[in-house]
Design a protein around this motif. Structure first.
Motif, mmCIF file in Angstrom:
data_model
loop_
_atom_site.group_PDB
_atom_site.id
_atom_site.type_symbol
_atom_site.label_atom_id
_atom_site.label_comp_id
_atom_site.label_asym_id
_atom_site.label_seq_id
_atom_site.Cartn_x
_atom_site.Cartn_y
_atom_site.Cartn_z
ATOM 1 N N VAL A 19 0.850 -1.184 0.000
ATOM 2 C CA VAL A 19 0.000 0.000 0.000
ATOM 3 C C VAL A 19 0.888 1.236 0.000
ATOM 4 O O VAL A 19 1.751 1.377 0.871
ATOM 5 N N LEU A 20 0.680 2.107 -0.978
ATOM 6 C CA LEU A 20 1.465 3.340 -1.067
ATOM 7 C C LEU A 20 0.816 4.420 -0.209
ATOM 8 O O LEU A 20 -0.373 4.698 -0.348
ATOM 9 N N VAL A 21 1.614 5.002 0.695
ATOM 10 C CA VAL A 21 1.132 6.019 1.629
ATOM 11 C C VAL A 21 2.127 7.181 1.653
ATOM 12 O O VAL A 21 3.250 7.065 1.155
ATOM 13 N N HIS A 22 1.722 8.277 2.276
ATOM 14 C CA HIS A 22 2.632 9.398 2.490
ATOM 15 C C HIS A 22 3.496 9.084 3.710
ATOM 16 O O HIS A 22 2.984 8.675 4.754
ATOM 17 N N CYS A 23 4.790 9.290 3.588
ATOM 18 C CA CYS A 23 5.712 9.072 4.695
ATOM 19 C C CYS A 23 5.401 10.081 5.807
ATOM 20 O O CYS A 23 5.268 11.272 5.536
ATOM 21 N N LEU A 49 6.601 0.070 7.405
ATOM 22 C CA LEU A 49 6.600 1.280 6.599
ATOM 23 C C LEU A 49 8.033 1.525 6.138
ATOM 24 O O LEU A 49 8.956 1.539 6.953
ATOM 25 N N VAL A 50 8.207 1.691 4.827
ATOM 26 C CA VAL A 50 9.530 1.956 4.269
ATOM 27 C C VAL A 50 9.412 3.136 3.311
ATOM 28 O O VAL A 50 8.579 3.120 2.407
ATOM 29 N N CYS A 51 10.260 4.158 3.535
ATOM 30 C CA CYS A 51 10.283 5.324 2.654
ATOM 31 C C CYS A 51 11.634 5.387 1.959
ATOM 32 O O CYS A 51 12.651 5.638 2.600
ATOM 33 N N PRO A 52 11.665 5.167 0.644
ATOM 34 C CA PRO A 52 12.933 5.233 -0.072
ATOM 35 C C PRO A 52 13.500 6.653 -0.150
ATOM 36 O O PRO A 52 14.699 6.831 -0.288
ATOM 37 N N ALA A 53 12.650 7.679 -0.024
ATOM 38 C CA ALA A 53 13.105 9.061 -0.146
ATOM 39 C C ALA A 53 13.974 9.489 1.039
ATOM 40 O O ALA A 53 15.052 10.039 0.858
ATOM 41 N N CYS A 54 13.504 9.224 2.257
ATOM 42 C CA CYS A 54 14.249 9.681 3.437
ATOM 43 C C CYS A 54 14.873 8.535 4.226
ATOM 44 O O CYS A 54 15.578 8.761 5.205
#
Length: 162
Positions: A19-23, A49-54
């Motif tokens: 599921v794509l969510v806002h970090c 939850l994994v955020c590739p951006a930060c």
């Protein structure tokens, strides 16, 4: 345009493996996935939850599993009621069109694009009520309406581009 869509009798839960969510840290695109080694029975309660951006990573546990469909709060809720805002959502016809991931967008696209939608019978469904409870059957009328088809398809293309 596809002329025929045969309902595969899927529910929205079948699109919740990713599921794509806002970090919550950077507001970038993050993903909720089952943690490694999680059993199928446990996967609706535990998510990573994994955020590739930060680089933010966090294991989360839900105590209440919401029905995927976000029941009137598509701009707020992930299907696990973790309080994370869905990443794939765009305005369309005064409503919010949303999806859990790109596979969900593809399924919606195939349904919306079709001029003929067929329901197939679920062999394990004991009665007509169970046959109607598919994701396709629960789509709002404005999404399935032929007069909105072009606008909904454009909104789905915007979702795909996110």
């Amino acid at each position: 345009m596809s002329s025929r869509f045969r309902d595969r009798q899927v529910t929205a839960w079948e699109f919740t493996d990713e599921v794509l969510v806002h970090c919550p840290r950077c507001r970038g695109r993050a993903v909720l996935v089952p943690p490694p080694g999680t059993s199928t029975a446990d996967s609706r309660w535990r998510r990573r939850l994994v955020c590739p951006a930060c680089g933010h990573a966090e294991d989360l546990t839900s105590h209440v599993v919401a029905y995927p469909g976000n029941q009137g709060r598509p701009d707020l809720c992930d299907p696990f009621d973790l309080g994370l805002r869905l990443f794939l959502q765009v305005p369309c016809r005064g409503e919010v069109l949303w999806a859990f991931n790109h596979a969900h967008v593809d399924y919606l696209e195939s349904c919306v694009a079709a001029s003929l939608r067929e329901r197939s019978r679920r062999p394990d469904a004991p009665n007509a009520w169970h046959r109607r409870m598919t994701m396709t059957a629960k789509l709002p009328a404005w999404v399935k309406s032929a007069k909105n088809r072009d606008e909904v398809r454009r909104a789905l293309a915007r979702l795909r581009a996110l």
